[in-house]
Design a protein around this motif. Sequence first.
Motif, mmCIF file in Angstrom:
data_model
loop_
_atom_site.group_PDB
_atom_site.id
_atom_site.type_symbol
_atom_site.label_atom_id
_atom_site.label_comp_id
_atom_site.label_asym_id
_atom_site.label_seq_id
_atom_site.Cartn_x
_atom_site.Cartn_y
_atom_site.Cartn_z
ATOM 1 N N ILE A 1 0.854 -1.181 0.000
ATOM 2 C CA ILE A 1 0.000 0.000 0.000
ATOM 3 C C ILE A 1 0.890 1.231 0.000
ATOM 4 O O ILE A 1 1.805 1.344 0.815
ATOM 5 C CB ILE A 1 -0.934 0.035 1.217
ATOM 6 C CG1 ILE A 1 -1.874 -1.169 1.189
ATOM 7 C CG2 ILE A 1 -1.733 1.340 1.241
ATOM 8 C CD1 ILE A 1 -2.752 -1.286 2.412
ATOM 9 N N GLU A 2 0.606 2.121 -0.936
ATOM 10 C CA GLU A 2 1.346 3.383 -1.000
ATOM 11 C C GLU A 2 0.346 4.512 -0.762
ATOM 12 O O GLU A 2 -0.798 4.447 -1.214
ATOM 13 C CB GLU A 2 2.017 3.538 -2.365
ATOM 14 C CG GLU A 2 3.068 4.598 -2.402
ATOM 15 C CD GLU A 2 4.280 4.258 -1.539
ATOM 16 O OE1 GLU A 2 4.484 4.927 -0.504
ATOM 17 O OE2 GLU A 2 5.023 3.342 -1.908
ATOM 18 N N VAL A 3 0.791 5.529 -0.022
ATOM 19 C CA VAL A 3 -0.076 6.641 0.351
ATOM 20 C C VAL A 3 0.529 7.932 -0.186
ATOM 21 O O VAL A 3 1.728 8.181 -0.018
ATOM 22 C CB VAL A 3 -0.246 6.719 1.881
ATOM 23 C CG1 VAL A 3 -1.163 7.865 2.259
ATOM 24 C CG2 VAL A 3 -0.788 5.403 2.426
ATOM 25 N N PHE A 4 -0.322 8.740 -0.827
ATOM 26 C CA PHE A 4 0.116 9.988 -1.442
ATOM 27 C C PHE A 4 -0.688 11.165 -0.901
ATOM 28 O O PHE A 4 -1.890 11.035 -0.655
ATOM 29 C CB PHE A 4 -0.090 9.941 -2.957
ATOM 30 C CG PHE A 4 0.644 8.847 -3.647
ATOM 31 C CD1 PHE A 4 1.894 9.069 -4.202
ATOM 32 C CD2 PHE A 4 0.097 7.578 -3.750
ATOM 33 C CE1 PHE A 4 2.580 8.053 -4.853
ATOM 34 C CE2 PHE A 4 0.771 6.555 -4.390
ATOM 35 C CZ PHE A 4 2.010 6.792 -4.941
ATOM 36 N N HIS B 1 -3.826 2.159 -15.965
ATOM 37 C CA HIS B 1 -2.405 1.811 -15.882
ATOM 38 C C HIS B 1 -2.129 0.711 -14.854
ATOM 39 O O HIS B 1 -1.155 -0.025 -14.980
ATOM 40 C CB HIS B 1 -1.584 3.048 -15.515
ATOM 41 C CG HIS B 1 -1.646 4.124 -16.557
ATOM 42 N ND1 HIS B 1 -0.797 4.154 -17.639
ATOM 43 C CD2 HIS B 1 -2.473 5.190 -16.692
ATOM 44 C CE1 HIS B 1 -1.094 5.194 -18.387
ATOM 45 N NE2 HIS B 1 -2.108 5.852 -17.842
ATOM 46 N N PHE B 2 -2.979 0.631 -13.835
ATOM 47 C CA PHE B 2 -2.817 -0.355 -12.756
ATOM 48 C C PHE B 2 -4.155 -1.072 -12.545
ATOM 49 O O PHE B 2 -4.834 -0.859 -11.537
ATOM 50 C CB PHE B 2 -2.373 0.344 -11.459
ATOM 51 C CG PHE B 2 -1.129 1.173 -11.610
ATOM 52 C CD1 PHE B 2 0.125 0.573 -11.565
ATOM 53 C CD2 PHE B 2 -1.197 2.543 -11.806
ATOM 54 C CE1 PHE B 2 1.277 1.327 -11.693
ATOM 55 C CE2 PHE B 2 -0.050 3.306 -11.942
ATOM 56 C CZ PHE B 2 1.187 2.693 -11.895
ATOM 57 N N ARG C 1 -4.766 6.467 -1.768
ATOM 58 C CA ARG C 1 -4.183 5.175 -1.377
ATOM 59 C C ARG C 1 -4.275 4.220 -2.558
ATOM 60 O O ARG C 1 -5.327 4.109 -3.185
ATOM 61 C CB ARG C 1 -4.935 4.570 -0.202
ATOM 62 C CG ARG C 1 -4.656 5.204 1.113
ATOM 63 C CD ARG C 1 -5.347 4.449 2.254
ATOM 64 N NE ARG C 1 -5.341 5.242 3.449
ATOM 65 C CZ ARG C 1 -6.244 6.164 3.769
ATOM 66 N NH1 ARG C 1 -7.242 6.393 2.953
ATOM 67 N NH2 ARG C 1 -6.147 6.853 4.882
ATOM 68 N N ILE C 2 -3.170 3.548 -2.786
ATOM 69 C CA ILE C 2 -3.134 2.551 -3.853
ATOM 70 C C ILE C 2 -2.571 1.258 -3.286
ATOM 71 O O ILE C 2 -1.492 1.257 -2.695
ATOM 72 C CB ILE C 2 -2.286 3.030 -5.048
ATOM 73 C CG1 ILE C 2 -2.844 4.348 -5.574
ATOM 74 C CG2 ILE C 2 -2.248 1.961 -6.134
ATOM 75 C CD1 ILE C 2 -2.094 4.916 -6.747
ATOM 76 N N ASP C 3 -3.328 0.189 -3.469
ATOM 77 C CA ASP C 3 -2.930 -1.129 -2.980
ATOM 78 C C ASP C 3 -2.723 -2.030 -4.194
ATOM 79 O O ASP C 3 -3.660 -2.303 -4.943
ATOM 80 C CB ASP C 3 -4.031 -1.686 -2.074
ATOM 81 C CG ASP C 3 -3.679 -3.025 -1.460
ATOM 82 O OD1 ASP C 3 -2.572 -3.547 -1.726
ATOM 83 O OD2 ASP C 3 -4.512 -3.551 -0.706
ATOM 84 N N SER D 1 4.303 1.944 -9.159
ATOM 85 C CA SER D 1 5.321 2.864 -9.651
ATOM 86 C C SER D 1 4.975 4.265 -9.160
ATOM 87 O O SER D 1 4.128 4.939 -9.745
ATOM 88 C CB SER D 1 5.373 2.842 -11.177
ATOM 89 O OG SER D 1 6.187 3.900 -11.641
ATOM 90 N N ASN D 2 5.615 4.672 -8.059
ATOM 91 C CA ASN D 2 5.330 5.990 -7.485
ATOM 92 C C ASN D 2 5.527 7.097 -8.516
ATOM 93 O O ASN D 2 4.718 8.016 -8.604
ATOM 94 C CB ASN D 2 6.215 6.255 -6.271
ATOM 95 C CG ASN D 2 5.875 5.364 -5.109
ATOM 96 O OD1 ASN D 2 4.828 4.719 -5.094
ATOM 97 N ND2 ASN D 2 6.738 5.320 -4.124
#
Length: 69
Positions: A2-5, A25-26, A43-45, A50-51
Motif C-alpha cells: 500500500i502506497e499513500v500519497f 495503468h494499474f 491510497r493505492i494497494d 510505480s510511485n
Amino acid sequence: MIEVFKTNVQEVEQSKMIVEKLLEHFPNSRINFDLEDCDKILRIDDLMISNQKIIKLLNFHGYQCEVLP
C-alpha cells in the motif's frame, strides 16, 4: 503493498476521474481517496506500484501529488 500519497484533489468528481485513469495503468489495484483528510490522501494497494508513474499521471492532469513517508 500500500502506497499513500498527499494530493491537492478537492472534489469527488475529480477523484473519480483520477481513479479511472490510474486503473487504466494499474488494473489490478485497489485505489481510493480520503478527501476528508487535510492531505487529500490517495491510497493505492497493488503488488507493483510505480510511485513516479502515479505522480507523473496526476501532474499531467494538473494535480499535485507526493509520497507520504
